[in-house]
Write a protein that holds these residues in place. Structure first.
Motif, short mmCIF file in Angstrom:
data_model
loop_
_atom_site.label_atom_id
_atom_site.label_comp_id
_atom_site.label_asym_id
_atom_site.label_seq_id
_atom_site.Cartn_x
_atom_site.Cartn_y
_atom_site.Cartn_z
N LEU A 396 25.25 -21.42 65.59
CA LEU A 396 25.48 -19.38 66.00
C LEU A 396 27.20 -18.91 65.16
N TYR A 397 27.30 -18.28 65.66
CA TYR A 397 28.08 -17.78 64.12
C TYR A 397 29.94 -17.86 65.00
N GLN A 398 30.52 -17.79 64.40
CA GLN A 398 32.16 -18.47 65.63
C GLN A 398 33.15 -17.84 64.46
N MET A 399 34.35 -16.82 65.70
CA MET A 399 34.67 -16.45 64.88
C MET A 399 36.30 -17.48 64.15
N THR A 400 36.35 -18.70 64.88
CA THR A 400 36.92 -19.56 65.08
C THR A 400 36.63 -20.83 66.26
N LYS A 401 36.28 -21.87 65.52
CA LYS A 401 35.96 -22.72 66.43
C LYS A 401 36.96 -22.98 67.44
N ASN A 402 38.18 -23.19 66.63
CA ASN A 402 39.28 -23.27 68.07
C ASN A 402 39.57 -22.57 68.74
N LYS A 403 39.18 -22.89 70.04
CA LYS A 403 38.99 -21.73 71.40
C LYS A 403 40.35 -21.43 71.47
N LYS A 404 41.20 -22.25 71.59
CA LYS A 404 43.20 -21.59 71.38
C LYS A 404 42.92 -20.32 70.96
N TRP A 405 42.77 -20.51 69.15
CA TRP A 405 42.83 -19.95 69.44
C TRP A 405 42.12 -18.65 68.64
N GLY A 406 41.16 -18.36 69.48
CA GLY A 406 40.10 -17.27 69.84
C GLY A 406 40.89 -16.65 70.54
N CYS A 407 41.09 -17.43 71.88
CA CYS A 407 41.94 -17.20 72.96
C CYS A 407 42.72 -15.79 72.56
N PHE A 408 43.34 -16.92 71.82
CA PHE A 408 45.04 -16.61 71.85
C PHE A 408 44.82 -15.13 70.61
N LEU A 409 44.18 -14.78 69.70
CA LEU A 409 43.43 -13.47 68.89
C LEU A 409 43.05 -12.35 69.82
N GLY A 410 41.91 -13.05 71.14
CA GLY A 410 41.48 -12.06 72.26
C GLY A 410 42.72 -11.20 72.94
N TYR A 411 43.80 -12.37 73.40
CA TYR A 411 44.94 -12.17 73.95
C TYR A 411 45.55 -10.88 73.07
N MET A 412 45.97 -10.49 71.85
CA MET A 412 46.02 -10.19 70.61
C MET A 412 45.93 -9.25 70.94
N GLU A 413 44.57 -8.62 70.63
CA GLU A 413 43.69 -7.07 70.39
C GLU A 413 44.37 -6.65 72.12
N LEU A 414 43.87 -7.30 73.19
CA LEU A 414 44.56 -7.32 74.04
C LEU A 414 45.69 -6.28 74.46
N VAL A 415 46.37 -7.04 73.82
CA VAL A 415 47.48 -6.17 73.96
C VAL A 415 47.36 -4.93 73.25
N ILE A 416 47.49 -5.30 72.69
CA ILE A 416 47.24 -3.80 70.89
C ILE A 416 46.35 -2.21 71.98
N CYS A 417 45.18 -2.97 72.41
CA CYS A 417 44.67 -1.83 73.08
C CYS A 417 45.90 -1.50 73.88
N VAL A 418 45.95 -2.53 75.23
CA VAL A 418 46.91 -1.56 75.92
C VAL A 418 48.19 -0.83 75.48
N ILE A 419 48.43 -1.07 74.64
CA ILE A 419 49.97 -0.12 73.87
C ILE A 419 49.40 1.25 73.33
N ALA A 420 48.29 1.22 72.65
CA ALA A 420 47.31 2.30 72.18
C ALA A 420 46.90 3.35 73.80
N ILE A 421 46.66 2.68 74.52
CA ILE A 421 46.55 4.02 76.06
C ILE A 421 47.64 3.98 76.34
#
Length: 470
Positions: A396-421
């Motif tokens: 299966l495709y994974q953006m990154t196999k490193n779960k911590k790095w994947g969660c970091f990118l998820g939090y980054m997107e979440l913060v950008i999204c909230v700031i944009a709102i």
């Protein structure tokens, strides 16, 4: 078994059709939008920090859970059925009031296409054109994406080809043949966005021009090899979209100063200037307007089909009457599509016929603006939770196999999204009284949509079911 009907290149074109809008080039570079030349670096920055990670997260979720529910199902898996429904509700209610902007853009391009731009001011004509197009595309969407993909494929070309024409003609007129000097000067100072309320709102607009990767994710299940082909299609579409926005913005501002660019007509105005400089017949602009019209067809088909299918086709039984949620042989809730078409028709007719309705309609658009952004907060939060708990499966495709790095990118997107709102709701009116009214409409409207969705859920008597993440 469901027939696999969408190919790799059709999915690329569907993504370009859904995510790339030529109107954003003029809107972002116009001084009235707040960025001017500062839009050019912003397209690059937010492609890298927002769109690419978002698209890859959707690719990972779509290939791990290749269901037709898309975003709805991902949020259900992470937080339960209640919040999956709420996401679908916010998506659908926001789009009901935004169809008018798509159809207005269509009408303007249509009048340019027939060589009569002055007709764009005729409200009754615009109403008739809008209704005909919306109903035709609604019926087309009832036949599923096996049929609708033809609109999206042609629509993608209808958006890309005019942009390529704009780029090519601008370079020939200003750089190669030097028919006129560049209308803009590109320096670090001019390319740096001004830090004020308008520019922050505009930057949030660019952020959300890059949302929508989830729109085609729910069609992953209609591909033969989604684990391999879906992520590749997303990345090719992302690169194409970024190049078109950046180079298109540069070339438009070479032909016109940012003070003279208008959001809806900027592209065609720039092409008229290029045609005059290169002594190309104005008929060429009509051909380009026809292409842009096709691009609107492609986008609207997706916007009609996907949110309606997600809300009415995949909501828990009991929220809506069974008659409206029943799917046809193409897996589309056609009665829901008809209900939506009637509702949009009534709104458009009211705006065209009764002046007071237009004011109410504009208020409703403002009120639902924030709710179109909230689903992405839940998307990124869902990705973080799923990434943290999901058991990785080979192949299966994974953006990154490193779960911590994947969660970091998820939090980054979440913060950008909230700031944009937050930025999108900044006060931009000229007086204190107008700003108070504007903020009440923005924040109050968003809360009204959310509360009404929660009320529908409570009225149904359903409980929030959760799913095991595997």
């Amino acid at each position: 078994m469901k027939e696999k009907s969408i190919t790799f290149w059709e999915l690329v074109l569907m993504n370009v059709s859904a995510l790339y809008g030529i109107r954003w080039i003029a809107k972002s570079t116009s001084d009235s939008f707040g960025l001017g030349l500062g839009a050019i670096p912003m397209w690059i920055i937010f492609m890298l920090i927002f769109f690419v990670p978002q698209a890859l997260m959707c690719a990972e979720l779509a290939t791990a859970y290749p269901t037709d529910g898309g975003l709805n199902d991902w949020v259900k898996i992470a937080f339960g059925t209640k919040y999956g429904f709420l996401v679908s509700w916010m998506h659908w209610t926001a789009l009901i009031f935004w169809y008018a902007s798509f159809l207005t853009f269509f009408s303007i391009n249509f009048t340019y296409m027939i060589g009569k731009p002055e007709l764009a001011d005729n409200k009754i004509l615009v109403l008739i054109m809008s209704l005909v197009v919306f109903w035709a595309l609604s019926f087309a969407s009832m036949r599923g994406m096996k049929f609708g993909k033809y609109f999206t494929s042609v629509g993608a070309l209808g958006s890309v080809v005019p942009t390529v024409c704009l780029i090519g003609m601008a370079i020939l007129a200003v750089v190669v043949f030097k028919k006129a000097p560049s209308a803009s000067e590109y320096t670090i100072a001019t390319l740096t966005p001004k830090l004020n309320m308008n520019s922050l709102v505009a930057i949030s607009g660019i952020t959300f021009a890059y949302t929508g990767a989830e729109f085609t994710a729910n069609f992953a299940s209609e591909m033969k090899n989604p684990q391999k082909d879906y992520p590749r299609a997303i990345m090719i579409a992302a690169g194409t979209i970024c190049v078109l926005y950046v180079i298109g913005s540069v070339c438009m501002t070479m032909l016109m100063p940012t003070s003279e660019i208008f959001a809806y007509t900027g592209t065609l105005d720039a092409l008229v200037i290029a045609c005059n400089l290169l002594e190309v017949p104005q008929f060429f602009v009509q051909i380009v307007a026809f292409g842009i019209t096709l691009s609107i067809f492609g986008a609207v088909v997706l916007y009609i089909a996907q949110p309606t299918k997600m809300l009415f086709g995949y909501s828990e039984p009991g929220i809506f009457p069974e008659k409206i949620t029943k799917k046809n042989e193409h897996d589309i809730p056609e009665k829901a599509i008809l209900f939506q078409a009637i509702l949009v028709s009534l709104l458009l007719a009211g705006v065209a016929v009764f002046p007071a309705v237009e004011t109410i309609y504009n208020v409703l658009i403002t009120m639902t603006a924030l709710t179109s952004l909230f689903p992405y907060v839940l998307l990124f939060a869902a990705y973080i939770k799923i990434k943290r708990k999901k058991v990785d499966k080979p192949g299966l495709y994974q953006m990154t196999k490193n779960k911590k790095w994947g969660c970091f990118l998820g939090y980054m997107e979440l913060v950008i999204c909230v700031i944009a709102i937050v930025c999108s709701a900044l006060p931009v009116m000229t007086t204190f009284k107008e700003n108070v009214v504007y903020e009440v409409e923005m924040i109050g409207g968003g809360l009204l949509v959310i509360v009404s969705g929660l009320w529908l859920w409570k009225r149904s008597g359903l409980k929030n079911k959760t799913f095991e993440i595997e």
